[in-house]
Design a protein around this motif. Structure first.
Motif, PDB file in Angstrom:
ATOM      1  N   CYS A  92       0.866  -1.180   0.000  1.00 10.87           N
ATOM      2  CA  CYS A  92       0.000   0.000   0.000  1.00 10.87           C
ATOM      3  C   CYS A  92       0.902   1.228   0.000  1.00 10.87           C
ATOM      4  O   CYS A  92       1.691   1.419   0.915  1.00 10.87           O
ATOM      5  N   LEU A  93       0.800   2.038  -1.041  1.00 11.52           N
ATOM      6  CA  LEU A  93       1.658   3.214  -1.173  1.00 11.52           C
ATOM      7  C   LEU A  93       0.949   4.501  -0.764  1.00 11.52           C
ATOM      8  O   LEU A  93       1.534   5.578  -0.848  1.00 11.52           O
ATOM      9  N   GLY A  94      -0.300   4.382  -0.341  1.00 14.04           N
ATOM     10  CA  GLY A  94      -1.078   5.589  -0.052  1.00 14.04           C
ATOM     11  C   GLY A  94      -1.384   5.806   1.403  1.00 14.04           C
ATOM     12  O   GLY A  94      -2.378   6.462   1.738  1.00 14.04           O
ATOM     13  N   GLY A  95      -0.532   5.287   2.282  1.00 13.19           N
ATOM     14  CA  GLY A  95      -0.814   5.399   3.700  1.00 13.19           C
ATOM     15  C   GLY A  95      -0.904   6.825   4.202  1.00 13.19           C
ATOM     16  O   GLY A  95      -1.620   7.101   5.169  1.00 13.19           O
ATOM     17  N   MET A  96      -0.198   7.750   3.539  1.00 16.79           N
ATOM     18  CA  MET A  96      -0.215   9.153   3.968  1.00 16.79           C
ATOM     19  C   MET A  96      -0.902  10.046   2.937  1.00 16.79           C
ATOM     20  O   MET A  96      -0.801  11.269   3.010  1.00 16.79           O
ATOM     21  N   ARG A  97      -1.601   9.451   1.980  1.00 12.00           N
ATOM     22  CA  ARG A  97      -2.324  10.222   0.970  1.00 12.00           C
ATOM     23  C   ARG A  97      -3.822  10.183   1.247  1.00 12.00           C
ATOM     24  O   ARG A  97      -4.315   9.246   1.873  1.00 12.00           O
ATOM     25  N   ARG A  98      -4.533  11.167   0.724  1.00  9.76           N
ATOM     26  CA  ARG A  98      -5.988  11.100   0.766  1.00  9.76           C
ATOM     27  C   ARG A  98      -6.439   9.981  -0.167  1.00  9.76           C
ATOM     28  O   ARG A  98      -5.771   9.681  -1.162  1.00  9.76           O
ATOM     29  N   PRO A  99      -7.544   9.326   0.138  1.00  5.29           N
ATOM     30  CA  PRO A  99      -7.984   8.226  -0.720  1.00  5.29           C
ATOM     31  C   PRO A  99      -8.242   8.690  -2.153  1.00  5.29           C
ATOM     32  O   PRO A  99      -8.802   9.766  -2.380  1.00  5.29           O
ATOM     33  N   GLY A 100      -7.826   7.859  -3.100  1.00  9.87           N
ATOM     34  CA  GLY A 100      -8.135   8.153  -4.488  1.00  9.87           C
ATOM     35  C   GLY A 100      -9.588   7.865  -4.800  1.00  9.87           C
ATOM     36  O   GLY A 100     -10.190   8.481  -5.685  1.00  9.87           O
ATOM     37  N   MET A 101     -10.146   6.909  -4.080  1.00  9.01           N
ATOM     38  CA  MET A 101     -11.558   6.591  -4.201  1.00  9.01           C
ATOM     39  C   MET A 101     -12.063   6.197  -2.828  1.00  9.01           C
ATOM     40  O   MET A 101     -11.351   5.551  -2.056  1.00  9.01           O
ATOM     41  N   GLN A 102     -13.279   6.594  -2.523  1.00 11.14           N
ATOM     42  CA  GLN A 102     -13.833   6.304  -1.205  1.00 11.14           C
ATOM     43  C   GLN A 102     -15.329   6.060  -1.346  1.00 11.14           C
ATOM     44  O   GLN A 102     -16.020   6.784  -2.063  1.00 11.14           O
ATOM     45  N   ILE A 103     -15.801   5.008  -0.692  1.00  6.22           N
ATOM     46  CA  ILE A 103     -17.239   4.749  -0.621  1.00  6.22           C
ATOM     47  C   ILE A 103     -17.680   5.074   0.789  1.00  6.22           C
ATOM     48  O   ILE A 103     -17.219   4.451   1.756  1.00  6.22           O
ATOM     49  N   VAL A 104     -18.543   6.065   0.910  1.00  2.30           N
ATOM     50  CA  VAL A 104     -18.951   6.599   2.209  1.00  2.30           C
ATOM     51  C   VAL A 104     -20.404   6.224   2.460  1.00  2.30           C
ATOM     52  O   VAL A 104     -21.271   6.404   1.596  1.00  2.30           O
ATOM     53  N   GLY A 105     -20.661   5.707   3.664  1.00  2.81           N
ATOM     54  CA  GLY A 105     -22.026   5.365   4.036  1.00  2.81           C
ATOM     55  C   GLY A 105     -22.176   3.895   4.333  1.00  2.81           C
ATOM     56  O   GLY A 105     -21.530   3.048   3.711  1.00  2.81           O
ATOM     57  N   GLY A 106     -23.018   3.582   5.287  1.00  6.59           N
ATOM     58  CA  GLY A 106     -23.257   2.191   5.639  1.00  6.59           C
ATOM     59  C   GLY A 106     -22.225   1.603   6.567  1.00  6.59           C
ATOM     60  O   GLY A 106     -22.320   0.430   6.934  1.00  6.59           O
ATOM     61  N   GLY A 107     -21.231   2.417   6.960  1.00  6.78           N
ATOM     62  CA  GLY A 107     -20.196   1.953   7.877  1.00  6.78           C
ATOM     63  C   GLY A 107     -20.422   2.487   9.273  1.00  6.78           C
ATOM     64  O   GLY A 107     -21.563   2.750   9.682  1.00  6.78           O
ATOM     65  N   THR A 108     -19.344   2.686   9.998  1.00  5.25           N
ATOM     66  CA  THR A 108     -19.455   3.126  11.389  1.00  5.25           C
ATOM     67  C   THR A 108     -18.745   4.455  11.618  1.00  5.25           C
ATOM     68  O   THR A 108     -18.366   4.776  12.749  1.00  5.25           O
ATOM     69  N   ASP A 109     -18.571   5.248  10.534  1.00  2.00           N
ATOM     70  CA  ASP A 109     -17.882   6.522  10.708  1.00  2.00           C
ATOM     71  C   ASP A 109     -18.728   7.509  11.500  1.00  2.00           C
ATOM     72  O   ASP A 109     -18.196   8.376  12.198  1.00  2.00           O
TER      73      ASP A 109
END
Length: 375
Positions: A211-228
């Motif tokens: 995983c090369l994006g540990g310190m980057r903002r997500p390139g794609m994100q699915i929001v909703g239905g989780g526990t955020d």
């Protein structure tokens, strides 16, 4: 370095399933408005398949059902009865339910009372990760026959972007998302056998993932239905579940991830680029991806070699997440593009956290009868 194990593991066959009739760009233009021609040319997608009816949004099938269809086709081609499968691995980011795991529904529909099941949630990289894990468990004698599946249903997140709205009022960034993604499933059957003592050399096999994006903002994100957030707060969002795509980030970082992955896999396997007969890279010919190769240090000579060996079907199916690599692998095999004796590199690059997974293997399965062979 390449690894050796006690038992030889072969990929016996692949299978694929695409839901419904293809949806071409002209139909999408009627539903959600057109993309500028240069943008459509850049993403390279000409058609895609959705589980969601593009007119109504109703679901015509589901993730597990597609996975079962792909698995059954792979098993039929391999002449393996489902009862022989003792390891079932699946990658998906779009299961019908958070629990039980989608792989257990596939197990149920295949009629398997008992079977080891494992599931990955790593999008485009997940199938390759599953192939490696399955191979290791077969090679060390833990299991004998495995089915590895990648399946994705993205259209349920896409239809709400335009349904019931004036197509000309759909935002361009939403249109780009709509034109990019598709649904589908692909599968592979693997089997372990005693190592042939007559083989002059052990097979060359290597695997790598990071995983090369540990310190980057997500390139794609699915929001909703989780526990955020509490469910009551999530319910106040405009959409219960929403897909967010950082177009600028993915087009810039994607080629960098690929370059890192390619260098890593060549170093791990001891192969040169000229040794690879088929590089299964589902997005390798997309303009936004390929045009960045020069910026990250891939030479013109290497780019020419890549163009000769890349196996992909992005224009026909769109970006399909977990299904991308197995769908491209299946298309390459049934067309005769991937033949026995070929050195194959499977390479999945996913954008949500910029994860790659790659593995090299020697292809052994004969082109299935009744398919069209590549010239």
């Amino acid at each position: 370095m390449p690894t050796t194990t006690d038992r030889h593991v072969s990929v016996l066959s692949t299978g694929a399933h695409l839901p419904g009739a293809p949806i071409d760009n002209a139909r999408l233009a009627d539903l959600c408005g057109p993309l500028p021609e240069e943008v459509a040319d850049g993403i390279q997608v000409r058609s895609r398949h959705w589980i969601a009816d593009p007119e109504t949004g109703s679901h015509r099938t589901g993730t597990s059902a597609m996975a079962v269809a792909a698995a059954r086709q792979a098993l039929d081609r391999a002449a393996v009865d489902p009862s022989e499968v003792d390891l079932l691995m699946m990658s998906t980011a779009s299961p019908e339910y958070p629990l039980p795991a989608a792989a257990t529904y596939v197990q149920e529909q295949l009629g398997l009372q008992r079977c080891a099941t494992m599931e990955f949630r790593a999008a485009c990289a997940g199938f390759v990760q599953g192939m490696d894990y399955a191979r290791r468990l077969l090679a060390d004698g833990t299991y004998d026959t495995a089915v590895v599946i990648g399946a994705e249903s993205i259209s349920p997140l896409l239809v709400p972007l335009y349904l019931g709205q004036d197509p000309q009022r759909i935002r361009m960034r939403d249109r780009l998302t709509l034109y990019t993604f598709g649904d589908g499933a692909g599968a592979a059957v693997l089997r372990a056998q005693p190592r042939d003592s007559a083989r002059r050399e052990p097979e060359r096999y290597a695997f790598g993932t990071q995983c090369l994006g540990g310190m980057r903002r997500p390139g794609m994100q699915i929001v909703g239905g989780g526990t955020d957030l509490p469910a009551s707060e999530q319910a106040r969002r405009k959409r219960l579940v929403e897909i967010k795509l950082d177009v600028a980030g993915t087009t810039t970082v994607g080629p960098q991830v690929f370059h890192t992955a390619l260098r890593d896999m060549l170093a791990r396997s001891g192969l040169a680029l000229s040794d690879i007969d088929a590089c299964v890279l589902p997005e390798g010919n997309a303009d936004y991806f390929a045009e960045g190769f020069g910026d990250v240090g891939i030479s013109g000579e290497d780019r020419a070699a890549l163009q000769k060996c890349i196996v992909e079907n992005l224009s026909d199916v769109g970006a399909t997440g977990s299904a991308a690599v197995p769908l491209a692998l299946d298309a390459g095999w049934v067309s005769g593009r991937i033949r026995p004796g070929a050195t194959v590199l499977l390479l999945g690059v996913e954008a949500s956290r910029y994860v790659y997974a790659g593995l090299t293997l020697e292809w052994e399965a004969r082109t299935p009868a009744g398919t069209v062979r590549h010239a």
